[in-house]
Every structure is written in C-alpha cells, then in structure tokens.
Design a protein around this motif. Structure first.
Motif, short mmCIF file in Angstrom:
data_model
loop_
_atom_site.label_atom_id
_atom_site.label_comp_id
_atom_site.label_asym_id
_atom_site.label_seq_id
_atom_site.Cartn_x
_atom_site.Cartn_y
_atom_site.Cartn_z
N THR A 284 0.84 -1.20 0.00
CA THR A 284 0.00 0.00 0.00
C THR A 284 0.87 1.25 0.00
O THR A 284 2.02 1.21 0.43
CB THR A 284 -0.92 0.04 1.24
OG1 THR A 284 -0.11 -0.02 2.43
CG2 THR A 284 -1.90 -1.12 1.23
N VAL A 285 0.31 2.34 -0.48
CA VAL A 285 0.96 3.65 -0.43
C VAL A 285 -0.07 4.66 0.03
O VAL A 285 -1.28 4.39 0.04
CB VAL A 285 1.54 4.07 -1.80
CG1 VAL A 285 2.61 3.09 -2.26
CG2 VAL A 285 0.43 4.21 -2.83
N TYR A 286 0.42 5.83 0.41
CA TYR A 286 -0.50 6.90 0.82
C TYR A 286 -1.04 7.63 -0.39
O TYR A 286 -0.29 8.00 -1.30
CB TYR A 286 0.22 7.89 1.73
CG TYR A 286 0.15 7.51 3.19
CD1 TYR A 286 -0.88 7.97 4.00
CD2 TYR A 286 1.11 6.67 3.76
CE1 TYR A 286 -0.96 7.62 5.34
CE2 TYR A 286 1.04 6.32 5.10
CZ TYR A 286 0.00 6.80 5.88
OH TYR A 286 -0.08 6.44 7.20
N ARG B 99 4.25 0.82 13.01
CA ARG B 99 5.06 -0.12 12.24
C ARG B 99 6.05 0.56 11.30
O ARG B 99 7.00 -0.07 10.84
CB ARG B 99 4.15 -1.06 11.45
CG ARG B 99 3.18 -1.83 12.34
CD ARG B 99 2.18 -2.62 11.51
NE ARG B 99 2.84 -3.70 10.82
CZ ARG B 99 3.01 -4.92 11.34
NH1 ARG B 99 2.57 -5.20 12.56
NH2 ARG B 99 3.61 -5.86 10.65
N ILE B 100 5.80 1.84 10.99
CA ILE B 100 6.73 2.58 10.13
C ILE B 100 7.29 3.77 10.88
O ILE B 100 8.50 3.92 11.03
CB ILE B 100 6.04 3.07 8.83
CG1 ILE B 100 5.29 1.94 8.13
CG2 ILE B 100 7.09 3.66 7.89
CD1 ILE B 100 4.48 2.39 6.93
N GLY B 101 6.41 4.63 11.37
CA GLY B 101 6.85 5.85 12.02
C GLY B 101 7.77 5.62 13.20
O GLY B 101 8.73 6.38 13.41
N ALA B 102 7.53 4.56 13.96
CA ALA B 102 8.35 4.28 15.13
C ALA B 102 9.79 3.95 14.77
O ALA B 102 10.69 4.05 15.61
CB ALA B 102 7.75 3.12 15.93
N LEU C 99 5.10 14.31 9.53
CA LEU C 99 5.33 14.94 8.24
C LEU C 99 4.72 14.11 7.11
O LEU C 99 4.94 12.90 7.02
CB LEU C 99 6.83 15.09 7.98
CG LEU C 99 7.62 16.01 8.92
CD1 LEU C 99 9.10 15.99 8.55
CD2 LEU C 99 7.07 17.43 8.86
N GLU C 100 3.99 14.77 6.23
CA GLU C 100 3.41 14.07 5.09
C GLU C 100 4.49 13.48 4.19
O GLU C 100 4.30 12.42 3.58
CB GLU C 100 2.52 15.03 4.29
CG GLU C 100 1.79 14.37 3.13
CD GLU C 100 0.88 15.32 2.39
OE1 GLU C 100 0.34 14.93 1.33
OE2 GLU C 100 0.70 16.47 2.86
N SER C 101 5.63 14.16 4.11
CA SER C 101 6.71 13.67 3.26
C SER C 101 7.21 12.31 3.73
O SER C 101 7.63 11.48 2.91
CB SER C 101 7.87 14.67 3.25
OG SER C 101 8.37 14.89 4.57
N HIS D 201 5.29 10.03 5.10
CA HIS D 201 4.26 9.09 4.64
C HIS D 201 4.49 8.72 3.18
O HIS D 201 4.39 7.55 2.80
CB HIS D 201 2.88 9.72 4.78
CG HIS D 201 2.48 9.99 6.20
ND1 HIS D 201 1.20 10.36 6.56
CD2 HIS D 201 3.19 9.94 7.36
CE1 HIS D 201 1.13 10.52 7.86
NE2 HIS D 201 2.34 10.29 8.37
N VAL D 202 4.80 9.74 2.38
CA VAL D 202 5.01 9.50 0.95
C VAL D 202 6.25 8.64 0.72
O VAL D 202 6.25 7.71 -0.09
CB VAL D 202 5.14 10.84 0.20
CG1 VAL D 202 5.54 10.61 -1.25
CG2 VAL D 202 3.82 11.62 0.27
N GLN D 203 7.32 8.94 1.45
CA GLN D 203 8.59 8.25 1.22
C GLN D 203 8.59 6.82 1.74
O GLN D 203 9.14 5.91 1.09
CB GLN D 203 9.73 9.02 1.87
CG GLN D 203 11.11 8.42 1.60
CD GLN D 203 12.24 9.29 2.12
OE1 GLN D 203 12.01 10.37 2.67
NE2 GLN D 203 13.47 8.83 1.94
N PHE D 204 7.97 6.59 2.89
CA PHE D 204 8.08 5.28 3.54
C PHE D 204 6.76 4.54 3.69
O PHE D 204 6.73 3.45 4.25
CB PHE D 204 8.71 5.44 4.93
CG PHE D 204 10.10 6.02 4.91
CD1 PHE D 204 11.15 5.31 4.36
CD2 PHE D 204 10.34 7.29 5.42
CE1 PHE D 204 12.43 5.84 4.34
CE2 PHE D 204 11.62 7.83 5.40
CZ PHE D 204 12.67 7.10 4.86
N GLY D 205 5.68 5.10 3.17
CA GLY D 205 4.37 4.49 3.36
C GLY D 205 4.25 3.07 2.84
O GLY D 205 3.46 2.27 3.35
#
Length: 217
Positions: free
Chosen positions: A124-126, A165-168, A175-177, A179-183
């Motif tokens: 999935t992506v944002y 699972r990602i942000g941590a 930052l929205e950036s 989300h885009v880079q690592f979503g």
C-alpha cells in the motif's frame, strides 16, 4: 558538536563495524557475531554521544529531551536481551534514533539488501490520508485489488498501524513527506523482529468492505 557532526559520528563511528558487515549481504546474516552485545554497545555509545554533544540536553525549552534519551536507551537495552541477529540490532537502533524526531540525526548502512524481506503479496501507499493498494501479485487471488483502501488490520486502525510499524522506526511521522517516502513499508517486513506480521486486514473497494487473510512469504 553540531547535530550534523553528531549524525556523521553515528554513521562513521558507532555503526562502522556492523555497517561494513552489510557490504556483503550474503555474509551479513551468517557471520558469527554477538548481536545482543553489539546492540548494547551501540545503544550505550549513542546515548553517551547525545548526552555529551546534543544541544537538546541543554535546551530549557525542551525539558523532556533528557527523559526521551534515557527512555530510548532503556528500550534498546530491553530489546538487546532477545536480539539474536542483524535485523534485531538494526531495527532497535533505528527505533532509538527515530524516537528523537530529529531530521539531523540519522543512521544508515551502505547496503541493506542482506535483510530477507517478506510481504503478503501486495503493498500500500499513501493517497492523501488514505492507504491504498498500489502493487500486488497478479497471480495471487487472495490479495486485495488495486486501489482498495485499508481500514484496519487485526482490529488496529490504518493510521495507528502506520505510526507503530513505520513511524516508530523512521521518525517524524507527523510529516506528510515521511508518509510519501516510507508508506509502502507497511506490508513489508525486512527482518524486523519488533513488529509482528499482521494476520487479517479489512479493505474497502467499490463501496464494500471485505476482510482479507494475509499470506506472508
């Protein structure tokens, strides 16, 4: 020491030996090493550098910074008790650094391709605030369709899943950036023992919500 120099010290100092091991991906997973002790040493060393050199320690407008530093070390040392491989060391250190939400503090390895990575047949992506299926194994009839919107997994809402699972492990998840880079990491597990593989997720597509059982491989 400036924050940028601190980042350089982390990249070139503390992380030198493990990072060098990753230059040969095939050997990274099999080379004998006490990864539990390596994590203890690197986490303790990182803590010492931050206490000695990071301006946040002396910032009167950020009185919680020292507690955050100590909590990060405590979690890393707790994880060291059960760390047995490169993945355990790497993701524990990533979480330690990510906890500061400071873009000037980074750690990295020259080659992360040595980590075995599993997925359930889709990613999935944002798209704005939504997480939607953007890539799937066309041969897998049990993968949700392209464009399906993630609702939750194992009862945990999509936004909380991404944060945990990602942000941590990436930091600055506000930052929205980021989300885009690592979503697209939500449904990838690159040998991270500190997250479990989700079992079932609900997706919304064509006005209907359906539960999909995940087949990780």
């Amino acid at each position: 020491m400036t924050a940028r120099l601190l980042a350089a010290a982390l990249a070139l100092g503390l992380m030198t030996t493990p990072a060098t091991a990753q230059e040969t991906p095939a050997a990274a997973d099999t080379a004998p090493r006490d990864w539990s002790q390596t994590l203890r040493q690197d986490a303790t060393g990182l803590h010492a550098i931050i206490v000695d050199s990071h301006p946040g320690i002396h910032d009167t407008r950020n009185p919680e910074f020292r507690a955050k530093v100590d909590a990060g070390l405590a979690l890393a040392l707790q994880r060291a008790e059960t760390t047995t491989d490169t993945g355990g060391w790497w993701w524990a250190m990533r979480a330690f650094v990510a906890g500061f939400d400071d873009g000037h503090m980074q750690i990295g390895m020259k080659d992360q391709s040595g980590f075995p990575t599993r997925w359930p047949g889709f990613l999935t992506v944002y798209r704005g605030a939504d997480q939607v299926v953007a890539n799937r194994d066309d041969a897998d009839a049990n993968a949700p369709p392209l464009g399906a919107k993630l609702i939750d997994c194992d009862g945990v809402p999509a936004d909380r899943l991404a944060a945990d699972r990602i942000g941590a492990f990436r930091g600055r998840w506000f930052l929205e950036s980021q989300h885009v880079q690592f979503g697209d990491w939500l449904f990838m597990n690159a040998s991270n023992p500190w997250i479990s593989e989700m079992r079932a997720c609900r997706f919304q597509s064509d006005g209907q919500t359906k539960t999909w059982t995940l087949n990780w491989r």
